[in-house]
Design a protein around this motif. Structure first.
Motif, PDB file in Angstrom:
ATOM      1  N   ALA A   1       0.837  -1.205   0.000  1.00 18.25           N
ATOM      2  CA  ALA A   1       0.000   0.000   0.000  1.00 18.25           C
ATOM      3  C   ALA A   1       0.867   1.248   0.000  1.00 18.25           C
ATOM      4  O   ALA A   1       0.637   2.193  -0.777  1.00 18.25           O
ATOM      5  CB  ALA A   1      -0.939  -0.009   1.205  1.00 18.25           C
ATOM      6  N   ARG A   2       1.887   1.272   0.867  1.00 21.78           N
ATOM      7  CA  ARG A   2       2.744   2.463   0.962  1.00 21.78           C
ATOM      8  C   ARG A   2       3.577   2.639  -0.303  1.00 21.78           C
ATOM      9  O   ARG A   2       3.743   3.763  -0.796  1.00 21.78           O
ATOM     10  CB  ARG A   2       3.656   2.365   2.194  1.00 21.78           C
ATOM     11  N   ALA A   3       4.119   1.553  -0.830  1.00 17.42           N
ATOM     12  CA  ALA A   3       4.930   1.646  -2.040  1.00 17.42           C
ATOM     13  C   ALA A   3       4.081   2.103  -3.229  1.00 17.42           C
ATOM     14  O   ALA A   3       4.526   2.916  -4.041  1.00 17.42           O
ATOM     15  CB  ALA A   3       5.576   0.294  -2.340  1.00 17.42           C
ATOM     16  N   SER A   4       2.862   1.593  -3.331  1.00 21.76           N
ATOM     17  CA  SER A   4       1.973   2.008  -4.426  1.00 21.76           C
ATOM     18  C   SER A   4       1.701   3.504  -4.341  1.00 21.76           C
ATOM     19  O   SER A   4       1.695   4.208  -5.361  1.00 21.76           O
ATOM     20  CB  SER A   4       0.661   1.223  -4.362  1.00 21.76           C
ATOM     21  N   GLU A   5       1.469   3.975  -3.131  1.00 20.86           N
ATOM     22  CA  GLU A   5       1.212   5.404  -2.947  1.00 20.86           C
ATOM     23  C   GLU A   5       2.426   6.223  -3.383  1.00 20.86           C
ATOM     24  O   GLU A   5       2.275   7.233  -4.099  1.00 20.86           O
ATOM     25  CB  GLU A   5       0.886   5.682  -1.484  1.00 20.86           C
ATOM     26  N   ARG A   6       3.615   5.821  -2.993  1.00 21.54           N
ATOM     27  CA  ARG A   6       4.827   6.560  -3.368  1.00 21.54           C
ATOM     28  C   ARG A   6       5.058   6.524  -4.872  1.00 21.54           C
ATOM     29  O   ARG A   6       5.616   7.475  -5.452  1.00 21.54           O
ATOM     30  CB  ARG A   6       6.040   5.987  -2.643  1.00 21.54           C
ATOM     31  N   LEU A   7       4.647   5.446  -5.511  1.00 21.91           N
ATOM     32  CA  LEU A   7       4.827   5.315  -6.955  1.00 21.91           C
ATOM     33  C   LEU A   7       3.728   6.028  -7.748  1.00 21.91           C
ATOM     34  O   LEU A   7       3.770   6.061  -8.974  1.00 21.91           O
ATOM     35  CB  LEU A   7       4.861   3.834  -7.350  1.00 21.91           C
ATOM     36  N   GLY A   8       2.739   6.573  -7.033  1.00 22.14           N
ATOM     37  CA  GLY A   8       1.650   7.277  -7.700  1.00 22.14           C
ATOM     38  C   GLY A   8       0.648   6.354  -8.371  1.00 22.14           C
ATOM     39  O   GLY A   8      -0.057   6.759  -9.296  1.00 22.14           O
ATOM     40  N   LEU A   9       0.562   5.106  -7.897  1.00 23.69           N
ATOM     41  CA  LEU A   9      -0.348   4.127  -8.480  1.00 23.69           C
ATOM     42  C   LEU A   9      -1.692   4.172  -7.764  1.00 23.69           C
ATOM     43  O   LEU A   9      -1.777   4.568  -6.599  1.00 23.69           O
ATOM     44  CB  LEU A   9       0.254   2.725  -8.372  1.00 23.69           C
ATOM     45  N   THR A  10      -2.735   3.750  -8.443  1.00 27.76           N
ATOM     46  CA  THR A  10      -4.077   3.791  -7.866  1.00 27.76           C
ATOM     47  C   THR A  10      -4.665   2.413  -7.598  1.00 27.76           C
ATOM     48  O   THR A  10      -5.731   2.312  -7.003  1.00 27.76           O
ATOM     49  CB  THR A  10      -5.030   4.564  -8.794  1.00 27.76           C
ATOM     50  N   SER A  11      -3.975   1.352  -8.027  1.00 32.52           N
ATOM     51  CA  SER A  11      -4.476  -0.010  -7.820  1.00 32.52           C
ATOM     52  C   SER A  11      -3.311  -0.954  -7.560  1.00 32.52           C
ATOM     53  O   SER A  11      -2.191  -0.712  -8.013  1.00 32.52           O
ATOM     54  CB  SER A  11      -5.252  -0.512  -9.048  1.00 32.52           C
TER      55      SER A  11
END
Length: 359
Positions: free
Chosen positions: A129-139
């Motif tokens: 969840a945190r890595a996705s947020e940092r990468l600017g991903l939504t899913s």
């Protein structure tokens, strides 16, 4: 350039998991993404737990590292579509009968310790969840894991309350994870898959009831797994389109015979009535799938997950990029018969209905 419809469907994307290998160019993210771009892909779905692709813990902690990860992909000519956490999600819920088999997915220090393995898997999902947020991903993608799969076929008769208890425990484990994904602004898309407690619409609905229809609980739509269960995979889109957050473009065929059917008789994939095939070689009606997803405004990626019991992987990847490109739909921005229209106003509509007299 990324091909996309006016409503945002993007593609073609490639799930990297099936292509990772110890030999170049498949052993490193930079060379693998270059290879994917050369084959015509514009996005890559990254398995978050594979060190050849990324350091998940570092990605969760460091924005600099995530920017470098994105830069590596962009330099190759692709962007990151989503992170996959199938393996970690699987380990959130494991029936004891499968402990030894699934231990291979966990760090060696945790093997033989189911409680510690589950705790590790939950923490891994938080990192995703945190890595996705940092990468600017939504899913992000995951499996649900399974506590009930050994009891799928009710013989001997299941004791009353067993299924309810299994889903109560499953939702208890996943609810805090979904809350963490909500804090990150990321949807968690479960791939409905045989072997998982979430494998069809009925199990999905049980799960959604248990997590109070959590807004971050979404579906990774993969028609191949629905076809092999003999579900109506087109009607599935009509029924659950508002929960579809990811799309695996994967083909399959089902040809039952006098020896075996849906369960496959323990045979190897090549001998089963239900088999995964390269895109265009199976029975999936992708024209209708792309039409329906476009109709309902799906705005995610169309990602090839390549699996086939016959064709070599590189050939499947090359053909897959062109296949997805040919199925993307540029949604119309105006009606085809607009040229024949006239004045539009409430007053005119009332006159046409005979409700007001013409002047």
């Amino acid at each position: 350039m990324t091909q996309e419809t006016s409503q945002g469907m993007r593609g073609p994307g490639l799930f990297l998991a099936q292509f990772l290998d110890e030999a170049a160019p498949f052993d490193r993210l930079d060379t693998l993404t270059e290879w994917a771009a050369e084959k015509g892909y514009r996005g890559v779905q990254i398995p978050s737990g594979d060190a050849r692709c990324m350091d998940l813990t570092l990605a969760a902690e460091s924005q600099t590292y995530c920017d470098e990860l994105k830069g590596t992909c962009e330099a190759a000519g692709v962007e990151i579509t989503e992170l996959s956490a199938h393996i970690q999600g699987q380990l959130v819920a494991v029936h004891p009968a499968c402990n030894e088999l699934f231990d291979t997915f966990a760090p060696k220090a945790l093997q033989g310790n189911p409680k510690a393995r589950t705790e590790w898997a939950v923490e891994q999902m938080h990192l995703v969840a945190r890595a996705s947020e940092r990468l600017g991903l939504t899913s992000a993608a995951a499996f649900s894991g399974a506590l009930l799969w050994p009891f799928l076929y009710p013989w001997p008769q299941r004791p009353p309350g067993l299924v309810e208890e299994g889903f109560a425990e499953l939702t208890k484990r996943w609810r805090p994870i979904l809350d963490r994904f909500d804090e990150a602004g990321v949807d968690l898309c479960f791939e409905l898959h045989p072997g998982e407690d979430l494998h069809d619409g009925a199990t999905l609905e049980r799960f959604l009831d248990g997590v109070d229809h959590h807004p971050r609980a979404k579906i990774l739509y993969d028609p191949s797994h629905l076809l092999l269960q003999q579900l109506d995979y087109l009607g599935f889109i009509d029924r659950y389109h508002d929960r579809i957050g990811m799309f695996h473009v994967k083909d399959a065929e089902f040809r039952p015979d006098a020896r075996s059917g849906v369960y496959g008789g323990y045979q190897d994939w090549i001998d089963r009535p239900g088999r995964f095939r390269s895109l265009g070689d199976g029975q999936i009606d992708f024209k209708t799938i792309f039409s329906k997803l476009t109709q309902y405004g799906y705005d995610g990626w169309a990602v090839l997950e390549w699996e086939c019991c016959l064709k070599e992987a590189t050939q499947g990847a090359v053909e897959g990029a062109d296949f997805i490109k040919s199925h993307l739909i540029q949604r119309a921005e105006k009606a085809f018969d607009d040229f024949a229209g006239g004045e539009s106003s409430p007053a005119r509509n009332r006159r046409l209905l005979g409700l007001d007299a013409a002047n």
